[in-house]
Scaffold this active site. Structure first.
Site, PDB file in Angstrom:
ATOM      1  CG  HIS A   1      -0.940   4.159   4.289  1.00  0.00           C
ATOM      2  ND1 HIS A   1      -1.667   3.479   5.231  1.00  0.00           N
ATOM      3  CD2 HIS A   1      -0.474   3.236   3.427  1.00  0.00           C
ATOM      4  CE1 HIS A   1      -1.659   2.183   4.947  1.00  0.00           C
ATOM      5  NE2 HIS A   1      -0.932   2.009   3.857  1.00  0.00           N
TER       6      HIS A   1
ATOM      7  CB  SER B   1      -0.942   0.002   1.199  1.00  0.00           C
ATOM      8  OG  SER B   1      -0.197  -0.131   2.398  1.00  0.00           O
TER       9      SER B   1
ATOM     10  CG  ASP C   1      -2.518   5.361   8.074  1.00  0.00           C
ATOM     11  OD1 ASP C   1      -1.319   5.075   8.311  1.00  0.00           O
ATOM     12  OD2 ASP C   1      -3.041   5.225   6.951  1.00  0.00           O
TER      13      ASP C   1
END
Ligand SMILES: *[C@@H]1O[C@H](CO)[C@@H](O)[C@H](O)[C@H]1NC(C)=O
Ligand SMILES: *[C@@H]1O[C@H](CO)[C@@H](O)[C@H](O)[C@H]1NC(C)=O
Ligand SMILES: *[C@@H]1O[C@H](CO)[C@@H](O)[C@H](O)[C@H]1NC(C)=O
Ligand SMILES: *[C@@H]1O[C@H](CO)[C@@H](O)[C@H](O)[C@H]1NC(C)=O
Ligand SMILES: *[C@@H]1O[C@H](CO)[C@@H](O)[C@H](O)[C@H]1NC(C)=O
Ligand SMILES: *[C@@H]1O[C@H](CO)[C@@H](O)[C@H](O)[C@H]1NC(C)=O
Ligand SMILES: *[C@@H]1O[C@H](CO)[C@@H](O)[C@H](O)[C@H]1NC(C)=O
Length: 422
Positions: free
Chosen positions: A401, A151, A398
């Site tokens: 990312h 990702s 998060d």
């Protein structure tokens, strides 16, 4: 009396004339020497300009290899500092990117501090070429550029698509998603910028692009063909794999997923199992990739920011509520694994001795400074947020990312610097 005085006068006149002449000629001298100085300066400037232009052309246009005077050989692009620059950044607007992901659209999901968009990476020894979408698309004409990995690589792929998006009118682009394969196409250029999902590069039971959060992860470290056949003939390949390996050990299957009862399972420790997978990948490249036409890159690990005490923050906190990069030069957090980085380095080194050059894009250190660049809670949440999480936002942040526009745009600018001179 008169005579002497006349003589004197005459002499004086003569003297004056001489003086005047001297002055004039002195002035003339000064003027001419001034003029020649100016002329000289102009000449120097012209020569310098021609020299610089040639050097630039060598750097950015004509170079076919990375040797000689090329930018990446004379300058370590990965050693530098972040400079606040709200004049030339961001390179695109979040809401104007047609293919933005809700996982990365931090402004859309309520982030108020938007300074993460304004940082430019300044290498110590040189400047990065300014990103030019049209110039990149020209380079990619009739070519396939494929990101392969997890990702984080998808994060970089979306950044790349956003970077070129505004340069292409709507009728001349398309997006096609089918399972692990995601293809952005600039039809006028017959160029594709693709993402292929394989978080461990080799085969695993996490290969489903949607349902990959399996509790018991199993990897076939010696098998890559199922994935690789989709990207082997690409012109530019950009790999990464790291986060999915970040555990003490992995369950390895020798055998197939179709007949798991017949296979042999064994838990293999890190970094050994990581090295095994990288070997499989390297061997595939060596046999199947056309080294005359294919350009290969490996993106080093993207650091996470889960522990604020590492950068002098409060223990138990993470990237949530951070608003500025770490300013301490040479800062190294705990969100990247040096021994896994060395494993990559060593495999790439071996490949090089066998004539296959994979460029290591060492983005780890430069991204490590950017503790404020993550979405934290400002993203779409796929699962419902619990009361407990709501009362403690850092629990569901998060810190892996990156918000866009943001840090991955710089990874792509670095990649762009390489692609321009290929
Ligand atoms: C990556 O770059 C940083 C900063 O220049 C450097 O300290 C580090 O040694 C590099 N790592 C590798 C594996 O090249
Ligand atoms: C950039 O930031 C400075 C200081 O925060 C501000 O004064 C200036 O208006 C900003 N410029 C732009 C183009 O936003
Ligand atoms: C971007 O690249 C294109 C094609 O090489 C060129 O025509 C254009 O002038 C460049 N734009 C800028 C702002 O440099
Ligand atoms: C379009 O690009 C592909 C590679 O991505 C190439 O195989 C094909 O020949 C190209 N088509 C034309 C018309 O050039
Ligand atoms: C998606 O991929 C599958 C398997 O590769 C293929 O059979 C199918 O035709 C593809 N679908 C589309 C819409 O391209
Ligand atoms: C690569 O280039 C070399 C030298 O030009 C040539 O001998 C070789 O056949 C080429 N290999 C492929 C796979 O095209
Ligand atoms: C949330 O954080 C608190 C304190 O930091 C911790 O005690 C709790 O276990 C966490 N809850 C979850 C679901 O992670």
């Amino acid at each position: 009396m008169g005579e002497p005085s006349q003589t004197h006068k005459a002499e004086r006149g003569e003297n004056m004339a001489k003086k005047q002449q001297a002055m004039v000629s002195a002035a003339w001298d000064i003027r001419t020497s001034f003029q020649s100085l100016v002329a000289l300066l102009i000449a120097i400037l012209v020569v310098a300009a021609i020299y610089l232009r040639q050097t630039n052309e060598q750097l950015f246009e004509s170079g076919t290899t990375l040797s000689g005077g090329s930018l990446t050989s004379r300058c370590n692009l990965f050693s530098g500092k972040w400079v606040y620059d709200n004049e030339s950044y961001p390179l695109y607007k979040e809401r104007e990117c047609t293919f933005m992901s809700d996982q990365l659209a931090c402004e859309k999901f309520g982030r108020k501090d938007l300074n993460y968009r304004f940082w430019r990476w300044q290498p110590h020894q040189c400047d990065l070429p300014r990103f030019n979408a049209t110039a990149l698309l020209e380079r990619l004409r009739n070519k396939r550029l494929v990101f392969v990995g997890d990702s984080l690589n998808r994060n970089q792929w979306i950044s790349m698509v956003c970077l070129v998006d505004s340069a292409i009118p709507p009728a001349f682009k398309s997006m096609h998603n089918n399972g692990s394969i995601n293809i952005f196409k600039a039809t006028e250029y017959n160029a594709t910028i693709e993402f292929y999902w394989s978080p461990l590069l080799v085969e695993s039971n996490s290969d489903d692009p949607v349902n990959h959060r399996v509790p018991n992860r199993i990897v076939r470290v010696q098998a890559i063909e199922k994935h690789a056949r989709h990207w082997t003939d690409a012109d530019i390949l950009i790999f990464n794999t790291y986060l999915w390996w970040r555990r003490r050990q992995m369950n390895v299957l020798w055998g197939s997923f179709e007949n798991p009862e017949d296979g042999i399972y064994k838990a293999v420790m890190l970094p050994r199992v990581y090295e095994m997978a990288l070997q499989t990948w390297a061997q595939w490249l060596e046999v199947h990739v056309n080294r005359n036409t294919t350009q290969l890159f490996f993106i080093s690990m993207s650091p996470t920011h889960q522990r604020a005490d590492r950068w002098g923050g409060i223990q138990g906190e993470n990237c949530y509520s951070e608003t500025e990069p770490v300013s301490k030069e040479g800062y190294v957090g705990d969100g990247a694994s040096p021994r896994m980085m060395r494993a990559v380095d060593s495999v790439l080194g071996e490949l090089k001795t066998r004539g296959l050059n994979v460029h290591m894009m060492n983005i780890t250190q430069l991204s490590d400074y950017r503790k404020e660049g993550h979405p934290s809670i400002y993203r779409k949440h796929w699962e419902t947020i619990t009361e407990e999480q709501l009362s403690n936002p850092k629990n569901y942040s998060d810190c892996i990312h990156w918000c866009l526009p943001g840090v991955p745009d710089v990874w792509n600018e670095l990649l762009y610097a390489y692609i321009l001179q290929l």
